[in-house]
Motif scaffolding. Structure first.
Motif, PDB file in Angstrom:
ATOM      1  N   SER A  13     -27.817  25.337 -71.162  1.00  0.00           N
ATOM      2  CA  SER A  13     -26.643  26.150 -71.457  1.00  0.00           C
ATOM      3  C   SER A  13     -26.173  26.789 -70.165  1.00  0.00           C
ATOM      4  O   SER A  13     -26.935  27.470 -69.479  1.00  0.00           O
ATOM      5  CB  SER A  13     -26.892  27.184 -72.547  1.00  0.00           C
ATOM      6  OG  SER A  13     -28.143  27.756 -72.385  1.00  0.00           O
ATOM      7  N   PRO A  14     -24.919  26.520 -69.828  1.00  0.00           N
ATOM      8  CA  PRO A  14     -24.378  26.914 -68.519  1.00  0.00           C
ATOM      9  C   PRO A  14     -24.569  28.399 -68.249  1.00  0.00           C
ATOM     10  O   PRO A  14     -24.438  29.226 -69.157  1.00  0.00           O
ATOM     11  CB  PRO A  14     -22.882  26.587 -68.647  1.00  0.00           C
ATOM     12  CG  PRO A  14     -22.781  25.590 -69.737  1.00  0.00           C
ATOM     13  CD  PRO A  14     -23.910  25.880 -70.674  1.00  0.00           C
ATOM     14  N   ASP A  15     -24.866  28.724 -67.005  1.00  0.00           N
ATOM     15  CA  ASP A  15     -25.051  30.115 -66.570  1.00  0.00           C
ATOM     16  C   ASP A  15     -26.192  30.804 -67.287  1.00  0.00           C
ATOM     17  O   ASP A  15     -26.318  32.014 -67.218  1.00  0.00           O
ATOM     18  CB  ASP A  15     -23.776  30.946 -66.789  1.00  0.00           C
ATOM     19  CG  ASP A  15     -22.829  30.822 -65.612  1.00  0.00           C
ATOM     20  OD1 ASP A  15     -23.212  30.141 -64.650  1.00  0.00           O
ATOM     21  OD2 ASP A  15     -21.739  31.392 -65.664  1.00  0.00           O
ATOM     22  N   GLU A  16     -26.985  30.073 -68.029  1.00  0.00           N
ATOM     23  CA  GLU A  16     -28.014  30.721 -68.804  1.00  0.00           C
ATOM     24  C   GLU A  16     -29.380  30.103 -68.524  1.00  0.00           C
ATOM     25  O   GLU A  16     -30.191  30.688 -67.831  1.00  0.00           O
ATOM     26  CB  GLU A  16     -27.653  30.624 -70.280  1.00  0.00           C
ATOM     27  CG  GLU A  16     -28.496  31.523 -71.151  1.00  0.00           C
ATOM     28  CD  GLU A  16     -28.208  31.287 -72.617  1.00  0.00           C
ATOM     29  OE1 GLU A  16     -27.169  30.669 -72.936  1.00  0.00           O
ATOM     30  OE2 GLU A  16     -29.041  31.684 -73.442  1.00  0.00           O
ATOM     31  N   GLU A  17     -29.602  28.912 -69.043  1.00  0.00           N
ATOM     32  CA  GLU A  17     -30.909  28.330 -68.772  1.00  0.00           C
ATOM     33  C   GLU A  17     -30.940  26.838 -69.006  1.00  0.00           C
ATOM     34  O   GLU A  17     -30.066  26.261 -69.652  1.00  0.00           O
ATOM     35  CB  GLU A  17     -31.976  29.005 -69.638  1.00  0.00           C
ATOM     36  CG  GLU A  17     -31.762  28.785 -71.113  1.00  0.00           C
ATOM     37  CD  GLU A  17     -32.888  29.362 -71.958  1.00  0.00           C
ATOM     38  OE1 GLU A  17     -33.643  30.199 -71.450  1.00  0.00           O
ATOM     39  OE2 GLU A  17     -33.010  28.932 -73.108  1.00  0.00           O
ATOM     40  N   VAL A  18     -31.982  26.225 -68.450  1.00  0.00           N
ATOM     41  CA  VAL A  18     -32.256  24.819 -68.652  1.00  0.00           C
ATOM     42  C   VAL A  18     -33.692  24.737 -69.132  1.00  0.00           C
ATOM     43  O   VAL A  18     -34.565  25.388 -68.578  1.00  0.00           O
ATOM     44  CB  VAL A  18     -32.119  24.031 -67.338  1.00  0.00           C
ATOM     45  CG1 VAL A  18     -32.480  22.574 -67.547  1.00  0.00           C
ATOM     46  CG2 VAL A  18     -30.715  24.169 -66.806  1.00  0.00           C
ATOM     47  N   LYS A  60     -22.486  39.869 -65.173  1.00  0.00           N
ATOM     48  CA  LYS A  60     -23.107  39.408 -63.938  1.00  0.00           C
ATOM     49  C   LYS A  60     -24.441  40.119 -63.708  1.00  0.00           C
ATOM     50  O   LYS A  60     -25.444  39.499 -63.396  1.00  0.00           O
ATOM     51  CB  LYS A  60     -22.156  39.657 -62.773  1.00  0.00           C
ATOM     52  CG  LYS A  60     -22.340  38.669 -61.643  1.00  0.00           C
ATOM     53  CD  LYS A  60     -21.189  38.768 -60.659  1.00  0.00           C
ATOM     54  CE  LYS A  60     -21.508  38.024 -59.376  1.00  0.00           C
ATOM     55  NZ  LYS A  60     -21.687  36.587 -59.547  1.00  0.00           N
ATOM     56  N   ILE A  61     -24.443  41.414 -63.901  1.00  0.00           N
ATOM     57  CA  ILE A  61     -25.665  42.173 -63.650  1.00  0.00           C
ATOM     58  C   ILE A  61     -26.766  41.776 -64.623  1.00  0.00           C
ATOM     59  O   ILE A  61     -27.914  41.569 -64.238  1.00  0.00           O
ATOM     60  CB  ILE A  61     -25.381  43.685 -63.755  1.00  0.00           C
ATOM     61  CG1 ILE A  61     -24.541  44.123 -62.566  1.00  0.00           C
ATOM     62  CG2 ILE A  61     -26.679  44.482 -63.794  1.00  0.00           C
ATOM     63  CD1 ILE A  61     -24.078  45.546 -62.654  1.00  0.00           C
ATOM     64  N   PHE A  62     -26.411  41.649 -65.892  1.00  0.00           N
ATOM     65  CA  PHE A  62     -27.425  41.373 -66.894  1.00  0.00           C
ATOM     66  C   PHE A  62     -27.661  39.882 -67.119  1.00  0.00           C
ATOM     67  O   PHE A  62     -28.390  39.511 -68.036  1.00  0.00           O
ATOM     68  CB  PHE A  62     -27.055  42.039 -68.221  1.00  0.00           C
ATOM     69  CG  PHE A  62     -27.229  43.530 -68.203  1.00  0.00           C
ATOM     70  CD1 PHE A  62     -28.494  44.091 -68.307  1.00  0.00           C
ATOM     71  CD2 PHE A  62     -26.147  44.363 -68.034  1.00  0.00           C
ATOM     72  CE1 PHE A  62     -28.652  45.464 -68.271  1.00  0.00           C
ATOM     73  CE2 PHE A  62     -26.304  45.741 -68.001  1.00  0.00           C
ATOM     74  CZ  PHE A  62     -27.563  46.289 -68.116  1.00  0.00           C
ATOM     75  N   GLY A  63     -27.038  39.051 -66.291  1.00  0.00           N
ATOM     76  CA  GLY A  63     -27.237  37.619 -66.449  1.00  0.00           C
ATOM     77  C   GLY A  63     -26.797  37.128 -67.812  1.00  0.00           C
ATOM     78  O   GLY A  63     -27.396  36.232 -68.388  1.00  0.00           O
ATOM     79  N   TRP A  64     -25.753  37.741 -68.341  1.00  0.00           N
ATOM     80  CA  TRP A  64     -25.261  37.356 -69.660  1.00  0.00           C
ATOM     81  C   TRP A  64     -24.240  36.238 -69.490  1.00  0.00           C
ATOM     82  O   TRP A  64     -23.256  36.407 -68.776  1.00  0.00           O
ATOM     83  CB  TRP A  64     -24.621  38.577 -70.337  1.00  0.00           C
ATOM     84  CG  TRP A  64     -24.409  38.398 -71.797  1.00  0.00           C
ATOM     85  CD1 TRP A  64     -23.241  38.042 -72.408  1.00  0.00           C
ATOM     86  CD2 TRP A  64     -25.379  38.545 -72.831  1.00  0.00           C
ATOM     87  NE1 TRP A  64     -23.434  37.967 -73.758  1.00  0.00           N
ATOM     88  CE2 TRP A  64     -24.730  38.257 -74.047  1.00  0.00           C
ATOM     89  CE3 TRP A  64     -26.736  38.872 -72.836  1.00  0.00           C
ATOM     90  CZ2 TRP A  64     -25.387  38.299 -75.269  1.00  0.00           C
ATOM     91  CZ3 TRP A  64     -27.395  38.913 -74.049  1.00  0.00           C
ATOM     92  CH2 TRP A  64     -26.729  38.635 -75.251  1.00  0.00           C
ATOM     93  N   PRO A  65     -24.474  35.095 -70.119  1.00  0.00           N
ATOM     94  CA  PRO A  65     -23.638  33.928 -69.809  1.00  0.00           C
ATOM     95  C   PRO A  65     -22.292  33.945 -70.519  1.00  0.00           C
ATOM     96  O   PRO A  65     -22.012  33.100 -71.353  1.00  0.00           O
ATOM     97  CB  PRO A  65     -24.491  32.752 -70.274  1.00  0.00           C
ATOM     98  CG  PRO A  65     -25.335  33.311 -71.361  1.00  0.00           C
ATOM     99  CD  PRO A  65     -25.557  34.762 -71.060  1.00  0.00           C
ATOM    100  N   GLY A  66     -21.419  34.860 -70.199  1.00  0.00           N
ATOM    101  CA  GLY A  66     -20.132  34.956 -70.883  1.00  0.00           C
ATOM    102  C   GLY A  66     -18.979  34.425 -70.056  1.00  0.00           C
ATOM    103  O   GLY A  66     -19.164  33.950 -68.936  1.00  0.00           O
ATOM    104  N   ILE A  67     -17.763  34.517 -70.629  1.00  0.00           N
ATOM    105  CA  ILE A  67     -16.625  33.931 -69.926  1.00  0.00           C
ATOM    106  C   ILE A  67     -16.049  34.854 -68.850  1.00  0.00           C
ATOM    107  O   ILE A  67     -15.362  34.390 -67.962  1.00  0.00           O
ATOM    108  CB  ILE A  67     -15.500  33.458 -70.882  1.00  0.00           C
ATOM    109  CG1 ILE A  67     -15.003  34.571 -71.781  1.00  0.00           C
ATOM    110  CG2 ILE A  67     -15.923  32.264 -71.679  1.00  0.00           C
ATOM    111  CD1 ILE A  67     -13.789  34.145 -72.581  1.00  0.00           C
ATOM    112  N   GLY A  68     -16.325  36.143 -68.927  1.00  0.00           N
ATOM    113  CA  GLY A  68     -15.860  37.022 -67.858  1.00  0.00           C
ATOM    114  C   GLY A  68     -16.500  36.620 -66.541  1.00  0.00           C
ATOM    115  O   GLY A  68     -15.840  36.466 -65.517  1.00  0.00           O
ATOM    116  N   ARG A  69     -17.796  36.417 -66.609  1.00  0.00           N
ATOM    117  CA  ARG A  69     -18.526  35.993 -65.419  1.00  0.00           C
ATOM    118  C   ARG A  69     -18.047  34.615 -64.969  1.00  0.00           C
ATOM    119  O   ARG A  69     -17.879  34.363 -63.779  1.00  0.00           O
ATOM    120  CB  ARG A  69     -20.005  35.948 -65.774  1.00  0.00           C
ATOM    121  CG  ARG A  69     -20.895  35.586 -64.639  1.00  0.00           C
ATOM    122  CD  ARG A  69     -22.338  35.805 -65.088  1.00  0.00           C
ATOM    123  NE  ARG A  69     -23.184  34.716 -64.715  1.00  0.00           N
ATOM    124  CZ  ARG A  69     -24.293  34.399 -65.380  1.00  0.00           C
ATOM    125  NH1 ARG A  69     -24.648  35.074 -66.452  1.00  0.00           N
ATOM    126  NH2 ARG A  69     -25.049  33.416 -64.974  1.00  0.00           N
TER     127      ARG A  69
END
Lengths: 533, 299, 313
Positions: free
Chosen positions: A208-213, C258-267
């Motif tokens: 999952s992008p920007d999250e993990e592999v 960004k800080i919390f490594g949350w994979p959202g669309i803002g980042r």
């Protein structure tokens, strides 16, 4: 094994805990199972043709078999059991390990219906890199490439147009050694990177992008992995990642660790700090084709006006290494003593050089003028730590000798564009680990320096060394190039920093990433001691 | 980021067209009675004095490095320690007040001027001017604020000045929207219709009747926007898109201190607290102004 | 009503066109090139090779051509390919959308649960220490730099107390909920302050209205007057504020994600701006804007149901 020279590139300092950890080379694991969670700051889809990032390669090099891996600075077998190189260094014959199977239980190969990886797959993978117009295969390798052929199911012959002394360097060879399955490429097309399929020690599970592999152990690999699962977790905020590492949310931080954190982790007995073993230079460069930078005396003044070693020590903390040059200690071409000879702190000398050049303060405002006009030099750098601090240090150093320097930090894209446009000014630069650093500044093999870095003698030395297979004379050529760069003050230096990664101690038999991330090899099989967690 | 909300109570507020002196007097009285407002003014005064007399107050030069004295913990010589280049944290903090306050007040006052002018024009004259201005406003309102701010700064190139320009580009719309709405209501009120009938010129009506009525709301909203501009500026500087090094800006100090957070937390805490105190003081004042100027909340 | 909605939707069209055009122009005005930038990270390439990749990605065409291609593809439902990841932009956005929505909605829920009662309470207890404390708290909420607050929370609760995970998302529902706590609290901070104040002033206003006074005068129980009559009317402007703040929540999530490594669309949007990943930026902003417009529309419709005095036209 030839090319020992090349391997000095990777001379590594190693882990203290390594000797304490029970080796698992005979295939049995002190403790089976467990999840190894790796923190990285960025991650992209896992197509070796397009992934332009090291951390993505860490996953690729576990999903895909590699022709060879780098371990302790030496190439070791993986898909290729062994290889020979012709006397003139142009023909590589790779002997493929029999019985390596593509991962099964997926869309391409249903459970138990996989097929063996053969020499033809290797040739396919190489040509895919070579033919695809969107591939990021490196220029110099592309220039050298003549052909790749499978002479039988287990033999690949790679022919180059000339010898290459740093064949194993990441920047040149690595991507094309990640072996992909034709069926998967054809099935997924552009989406292959989201569904990578290989024959390496771990199988792809999810992304999952920007999250993990998530990867899981490949029980069909020729060595049984001790780990059950490997997870790459993306953490863009490094300070937050350091907290996560300490809290045990991640087991290993695979990207660069900031100096002060290294210092803290060195004192933490639950953590192991691992040296990547390849010091990286921080230095200035500039538009040397324009005045006043075209005058060696001005560059010399810039070099001596700053206390580079003190700045670097302050900003890099325990990762700081004193020195100068395009190559760091342990890397081919390193020359000892360059810093003291050419870059030492001497503001008096800097001021007298500026006076000599006629760059003086004639109106008494404290700032020097050139040709009657205030000389205000922009200094360009990217906007993430610690680059702005280097700029602040240079602005301050300039003020001490009456040189007005204006900081121009910007995001990497803008900063890069300024360099490519050859804008007038000083730039902050960070070297490469290995010889790539020299090449980045010096147009070689068609790379054009927009800042005017041209010097016949340096070009010749670099070209000769690239094709020179003789260890001793090659080292001499590289050292001559490095010394000449320093003597002409082309790269006023601060010093080097070591790349450190940090792991929790319950991760065993793990010695950190090199260009490839080797979790399961003939000599190592990473496992997690759950009792210590 | 967050839009400060000022409610418009048109019916209640516009009854007195030319506000009698007693309105302002009682507003002032109410302001003085408000403890939070007094505290806010006091803190702001201290900050302004610190900003103005930074050279005299700061014990050290804020950009002078000292590599033999880096990352020192707080001590009698360095109240909040020294940073990674050996610069005195306390001195940088004091000079930082100068930057933050300047950014806040400049961005806010220019945005107010532009926003009120355009909002009044749109609301009063209507027609094409209104159309054009409001379409721009609608368009910009639909953008995610911070993303647009980042993109604008990236286009202009990061610097304190460009960041302020970007913020002004984004901020005037709030004022334009509020003022237009108020002017629309005012335009229909009897006294303005009457003034028009009596032959008063548009300019005279705008300056004599409309702007004075808009003024209280703009003052309140303006004071909140000072606070907000300071916060956004710190955020952009934290992202490396604002002040250029070695400028002692609080946001970039926070960004610098990120890596020292674990060994020298005071370096991370102090600029954050400084921002918070400044913004809080201004918000205290804004809040009290609203209470004082909003008749419906008066007792 | 249907007519109204239809009209609003039609009015969206020029707005959406404006947004895409402005974003497209803006992002291309930023100096720098995505391919050169990507290559500078790892390997050096010749200009010829960079051009080869740019060609393949269609970046060498003149801007108007690229814009027309972008719009025609968009109309066909194709958002194009991300330069950085080489995967479909629609994939990149759809993968992150749920995360952003969960984070935003959780923050709004937090606001409703904490800020509303606090604001109403302080209105009812006007002038008491409760009121003062609540209002001071509210002002703190809008005065703290969110990114700094996030890091402080992480330090305290993630590290020193070790109660909550610091970054990323948990796998199991419970872990996921735990990992949601810090980012959503940080994100809701600003709105907490705003809504507390808004709820208070709105409630005060309603309480001063004639019919409420009358109800009190008639001897109805204070509780009944407050909750049956005053509260519903006081809620309307508060809801407007919350939905109006939806956009700023989405925008504010950028740094927090960004800080919390949350994979959202803002980042995603911000990373894409820095990577000059043109199509990702334009499409993300487009999606953002459409969400905001739709929420505002929904809000207006809802508003007309709650308060019949407001007629939609």
């Amino acid at each position: 094994m030839k090319f020992k020279t090349a391997m000095t590139l990777f001379a590594l300092l190693f882990v203290m805990a390594l000797s304490l950890a029970p080796a698992a080379a005979d295939g049995h694991c002190p403790q089976e199972g467990g999840t190894f969670t790796i923190g990285v700051d960025t991650f992209l889809p896992m197509d070796p043709n397009t992934a332009a990032h090291d951390w993505t390669f860490y996953a690729i090099t576990n999903i895909n078999s590699m022709l060879f891996r780098i371990e302790s600075g030496q190439p070791v077998g993986d898909l290729a059991e062994s290889w020979d190189i012709s006397e003139d260094g142009t023909v590589y014959t790779w002997h493929i390990r029999p019985g390596m199977m593509w991962h099964d239980g997926n869309e391409i190969f249903p459970e138990g219906e996989s097929r063996e990886v053969t020499a033809h797959d290797v040739v396919y993978s190489i040509y895919r890199q070579y033919d695809d117009e969107s591939s990021i295969m490196a220029a110099d390798l592309r220039n050298l490439f003549v052909s790749a052929e499978a002479t039988d199911d287990y033999t690949v012959v790679l022919t180059l147009s000339g010898p290459d002394a740093i064949m194993y360097d990441k920047a040149r060879g690595l991507t094309f050694t990640a072996i992909v399955a034709k069926e998967a490429i054809e099935h997924y097309g552009d989406d292959y990177g989201l569904n990578p399929l290989g024959s390496g020690p771990f199988e792809f599970v999810s992304y999952s992008p920007d999250e993990e592999v998530v990867l899981r152990a490949n029980e069909d690999y020729y060595i049984d992995p001790c780990l059950d699962e490997v997870i790459f977790r993306v953490m863009p905020d490094v300070p937050a990642a350091m907290i996560a590492l300490e809290a045990g949310d991640i087991d290993w931080w695979g990207a660069v660790t900031p100096g002060d954190d290294v210092g803290r982790f060195l004192d933490n007995e639950d953590m192991t700090v691992i040296n990547f073993g390849c010091p990286v230079a921080t230095r200035l460069y500039m538009s040397v084709d324009k005045a006043p930078f075209d005058d060696v005396r001005f560059r010399k003044a810039l070099s001596h006006m700053k206390d580079g070693n003190a700045i670097n020590a302050a900003l890099r903390g325990p990762t700081h290494v004193k020195g100068a040059g395009t190559a760091g200690p342990g890397v081919a071409g390193y020359v000892e003593g360059l810093y003291d000879e050419y870059h030492s702190y001497d503001p008096e000398l800097a001021m007298s050089l500026l006076d000599e050049l006629g760059i003086v303060d004639s109106d008494g405002d404290g700032w020097r003028e050139m040709d009657g006009e205030l000389l205000e030099i922009p200094m360009f750098a990217w906007n993430s730590d610690p680059a702005p601090d280097y700029v602040a240090a240079i602005v301050d150093a300039g003020a001490q000798v009456g040189l007005k320097i204006r900081s121009e930090i910007a995001d990497p894209g803008t900063n890069n564009a300024r360099r490519i446009d050859g804008e007038w000014g000083i730039y902050l630069g960070q070297g490469w680990c290995g010889e790539g650093g020299t090449n980045a500044l010096w147009g070689r093999n068609g790379w054009i320096s927009t800042l005017g870095y041209e010097d016949e003698e340096i070009f010749n030395l670099l070209d000769m060394s690239a094709q020179n297979l003789d260890e001793e004379s090659r080292e001499a050529q590289l050292q001559a190039a490095t010394t000449r760069v320093a003597a002409l003050y082309f790269e006023p230096a601060f010093g080097f920093f070591n790349i450190f990664t940090v792991k929790n101690n319950y991760v065993k038999d793990f010695f950190g990433g090199e260009w490839t991330l080797n979790l399961v090899t003939d000599d190592h099989n990473v496992w997690i001691n759950e009792d210590e967690r | 980021m967050a839009e400060q909300v000022v409610e418009l109570r048109a019916d209640a507020a516009y009854e007195n067209v030319t506000r009698p002196k007693s309105f302002w007097n009682s507003a002032l009285r109410q302001l003085i009675r408000n403890n939070r407002a007094i505290l806010g003014f006091a803190v702001l005064l201290v900050l302004v004095l610190a900003a103005v007399f930074a050279e005299q107050i700061a014990p050290y030069d804020p950009i002078k490095t000292n590599y033999s004295n880096v990352k020192q913990p707080p001590s009698a010589e360095h109240f909040i320690g020294t940073d990674e280049l050996g610069r005195d944290g306390f001195s940088r903090l004091i000079y930082g007040a100068r930057i933050s306050l300047a950014v806040g007040f400049i961005v806010s006052s220019i945005s107010v001027t532009i926003g009120v002018a355009l909002g009044a024009i749109a609301g009063y004259f209507g027609g094409i001017a209104d159309m054009a201005i409001m379409r721009v406003v609608d368009l910009m309102m639909a953008f995610p604020f911070l993303v647009l701010a980042i993109a604008l700064v990236a286009v202009f190139g990061p610097s304190l000045f460009n960041m302020m320009v970007a913020l002004i580009v984004l901020y005037w719309i709030w004022f334009a929207r509020v003022v237009r709405g108020m002017v629309l209501t005012l335009r229909e009120t009897e006294f303005i219709v009457g003034a028009k009938a009596a032959g008063a010129s548009d300019i005279a009506i705008i300056f004599r009747h409309i702007l004075p009525n808009v003024f209280p709301v703009v003052v309140v909203q303006g004071s909140f926007s000072v606070a907000e501009a300071i916060l956004i500026a710190a955020t952009l500087s934290y992202l490396g898109l604002g002040a250029q090094p070695p400028t002692p800006e609080w946001g970039s100090m926070l960004s610098n201190a990120k890596e020292l957070m674990r060994i020298l937390p005071v370096m991370s805490i102090a600029p954050g607290v400084a921002i918070m105190i400044t913004v809080l003081a201004i918000n205290f004042i804004g809040d009290a102004l609203r209470d004082a100027l909003d008749p419906t909340l008066r007792q | 009503m249907k007519k109204y909605i239809l009209r609003r939707v039609i009015l969206m069209i020029p707005l959406v066109i404006g947004i895409t055009t402005v974003t497209f122009a803006l992002i291309h005005l930023i100096p720098g090139d995505p391919v050169e930038l990507m290559m500078s990270n790892t390997r050096q390439m010749t200009q010829q090779e960079i051009d080869r990749i740019r060609d393949k990605l269609g970046l060498n065409d003149p801007l108007p051509v690229q814009y027309v291609r972008y719009v025609t593809n968009l109309l066909k439902g194709d958002m194009g390919i991300s330069v950085r990841s080489r995967s479909a932009v629609s994939y990149e956005i759809s993968q992150r959308m749920p995360d952003t929505i969960i984070l935003t909605v959780t923050s709004i829920v937090l606001v409703l649960v904490f800020a509303l009662p606090l604001g109403i309470l302080s209105a009812l207890k006007r002038g008491t220490w409760i009121d003062t404390a609540a209002m001071t708290f509210a002002l703190f909420g809008v005065s703290i730099p969110a990114f700094w607050f996030g890091i402080m929370l992480m330090l305290i609760f993630g590290l020193h107390l070790d109660w909550l995970p610091t970054v990323g998302q948990g796998k199991t529902p419970i872990e996921f909920a735990r990992s949601l706590v810090l980012p959503s609290v940080t994100l809701s901070l600003i709105l907490l302050g705003l809504v507390t104040r808004m709820a208070r002033s709105s409630m005060l206003e309603v309480l001063s209205l004639d019919y409420v006074r009358t109800a009190h005068a008639k001897g109805m129980g204070a509780r009944r007057v407050n909750f049956r009559h005053a509260l519903p009317n006081a809620l309307i402007p508060v809801l407007t504020v919350i939905s109006g703040q939806f956009a700023s929540l989405l925008g504010g999530a950028v740094v927090i994600e960004k800080i919390f490594g949350w994979p959202g669309i803002g980042r995603l949007a911000v990373d894409a701006i820095f990577a000059r990943d043109y199509l990702v930026v334009t499409n993300t902003v487009l999606v953002f804007s459409i969400m905001v417009i739709l929420v505002n529309l929904a809000n207006d419709i809802l508003y007309s149901y709650i308060d019949p005095r407001i007629r939609l036209q």
